[in-house]
Design a protein around this motif. Structure first.
Motif, PDB file in Angstrom:
ATOM      1  N   VAL A  36       4.225  31.032 -48.309  1.00  7.70           N
ATOM      2  CA  VAL A  36       3.597  32.092 -47.506  1.00  7.70           C
ATOM      3  C   VAL A  36       2.292  32.543 -48.185  1.00  7.70           C
ATOM      4  O   VAL A  36       1.273  32.780 -47.518  1.00  7.70           O
ATOM      5  N   GLU A  37       2.329  32.609 -49.517  1.00  5.50           N
ATOM      6  CA  GLU A  37       1.139  33.029 -50.250  1.00  5.50           C
ATOM      7  C   GLU A  37      -0.003  32.026 -50.066  1.00  5.50           C
ATOM      8  O   GLU A  37      -1.153  32.394 -49.821  1.00  5.50           O
ATOM      9  N   LYS A  38       0.347  30.748 -50.155  1.00  2.00           N
ATOM     10  CA  LYS A  38      -0.669  29.696 -49.953  1.00  2.00           C
ATOM     11  C   LYS A  38      -1.246  29.783 -48.529  1.00  2.00           C
ATOM     12  O   LYS A  38      -2.458  29.699 -48.334  1.00  2.00           O
ATOM     13  N   ALA A  39      -0.348  29.987 -47.552  1.00  2.00           N
ATOM     14  CA  ALA A  39      -0.802  30.084 -46.156  1.00  2.00           C
ATOM     15  C   ALA A  39      -1.694  31.314 -45.970  1.00  2.00           C
ATOM     16  O   ALA A  39      -2.704  31.259 -45.263  1.00  2.00           O
ATOM     17  N   SER A  40      -1.353  32.424 -46.621  1.00  2.00           N
ATOM     18  CA  SER A  40      -2.177  33.645 -46.512  1.00  2.00           C
ATOM     19  C   SER A  40      -3.583  33.387 -47.024  1.00  2.00           C
ATOM     20  O   SER A  40      -4.562  33.854 -46.440  1.00  2.00           O
ATOM     21  N   ARG A  41      -3.660  32.634 -48.109  1.00  2.00           N
ATOM     22  CA  ARG A  41      -4.969  32.324 -48.696  1.00  2.00           C
ATOM     23  C   ARG A  41      -5.773  31.405 -47.785  1.00  2.00           C
ATOM     24  O   ARG A  41      -6.963  31.606 -47.574  1.00  2.00           O
ATOM     25  N   GLU A  42      -5.099  30.406 -47.232  1.00  2.00           N
ATOM     26  CA  GLU A  42      -5.825  29.363 -46.488  1.00  2.00           C
ATOM     27  C   GLU A  42      -6.014  29.686 -45.007  1.00  2.00           C
ATOM     28  O   GLU A  42      -6.799  29.031 -44.332  1.00  2.00           O
ATOM     29  N   LEU A  43      -5.277  30.664 -44.529  1.00  2.00           N
ATOM     30  CA  LEU A  43      -5.360  31.013 -43.101  1.00  2.00           C
ATOM     31  C   LEU A  43      -5.680  32.494 -42.962  1.00  2.00           C
ATOM     32  O   LEU A  43      -4.844  33.293 -42.555  1.00  2.00           O
ATOM     33  N   PRO A  44      -6.920  32.895 -43.326  1.00  2.00           N
ATOM     34  CA  PRO A  44      -7.243  34.327 -43.332  1.00  2.00           C
ATOM     35  C   PRO A  44      -7.028  34.968 -41.961  1.00  2.00           C
ATOM     36  O   PRO A  44      -7.382  34.392 -40.943  1.00  2.00           O
TER      37      PRO A  44
END
Ligand SMILES: [Zn+2]
Length: 295
Positions: A36-44
């Protein structure tokens, strides 16, 4: 949205709701906090600071010159959805959105349903003098027979129960269409016209279909709920708690992503927040969704 073009066809979108209803780790049971953290970073903008997924509930309007086709019809107005406050007795003015695209309800020739979940069939009907009537009086409503038969069976067992959203949706948004003899139950590979065809994509629901369109050498695919959120391009194996068969959903999602990656096909999902549509490209072992501005 600006109207999007697929060859000679145009596609508009009517958004009924957009908000962050669920925690990512809840909606995707196999999602780890790291994912989820990676997705938050990559999908602003697509996951909130507190880890919720931003979702849209919308309909597409496909105009081909010969047909005016609604693809899925959101949640609907005045529908009892007890225990789901954001959806219960909705008051959204969907028809104003349709008017904004220059389309009158009478002008809709077809409503095509990717599947029969309550949040995809809501505006199939509207409440008039205490009765649910077809919202689009001149439209044929295309539903996959396999999908219809499954929910018909669920309804037979569950009717009268106010805690089954799908049975409630079937009762107020699907059955009135059948009773008004406006429904056409079709095979999973039904072709409405040259370049507009269903394709089976089971898993999220037992008879889920996607709708392929082609015009002037360009392609598009209305994918319904095969993919709910762009996090599933980063992690294509993530199924949702809303998937009927999480493993089958994973297999069909992978196949769909694979089929359309790097092809330029315009992918039109039913729950991606604005902008909603785009193309898929390969990115290492995963994939990237390139959003089309204004879509
Ligand atoms: Zn669904």
């Amino acid at each position: 949205m600006h109207t999007l073009k697929i060859g000679a066809y145009s596609v508009g979108r009517i958004t009924e709701l957009q908000f962050a209803p669920f925690a990512a780790t809840e909606f995707f049971p196999a999602a780890s906090p790291e994912m989820v953290e990676k997705a938050s970073r990559e999908l602003p903008g697509r996951i909130t600071a507190d880890g919720k997924i931003v979702m849209s509930f919308h309909a597409f309007v496909l105009q081909t010159g010969r047909h005016t086709i609604l693809v899925d019809t959101c949640c609907g107005a005045d529908k009892p959805r007890p225990g789901r406050e954001q959806f219960n007795q909705g008051k959204q003015d969907f028809l104003a959105g349709l008017a904004g695209l220059g389309v009158k309800p009478e002008a809709v020739t077809h409503v095509m349903c990717t599947h029969l979940h309550w949040d995809h069939v809501g505006w199939n009907t509207r409440l008039v003098d205490g009765r649910w009537v077809p919202t689009f009086p001149n439209a044929r409503y295309i539903m996959a027979k396999r999908e219809y038969d499954y929910w018909d069976g669920v309804y037979a067992k569950e009717k009268g129960r106010s805690d089954n959203m799908h049975a409630l949706g079937f009762e107020d948004s699907v059955l009135p269409i059948v009773r008004a003899q406006k429904a056409i139950l079709v095979e999973d590979d039904f072709e409405l016209d040259k370049g507009i065809a269903l394709e089976p994509c089971h898993g999220h629901s037992p008879g889920h279909v996607v709708i392929n369109v082609a015009s002037g050498g360009k392609k598009g695919v209305f994918i319904g709920d095969v993919i709910h959120h762009p996090i599933q391009l980063l992690f294509p194996d993530l199924s949702t708690r809303a998937d009927f068969d999480q493993n089958a959903a994973r297999v069909t999602r992978r196949a769909l992503i694979d089929k359309h990656a790097d092809t330029g096909t315009v992918v039109l999902p039913q729950h991606f927040a604005t902008p909603s549509c785009g193309t898929i490209s390969r990115a290492g072992t995963a994939f990237r969704f390139d959003f089309i501005e204004g879509s």
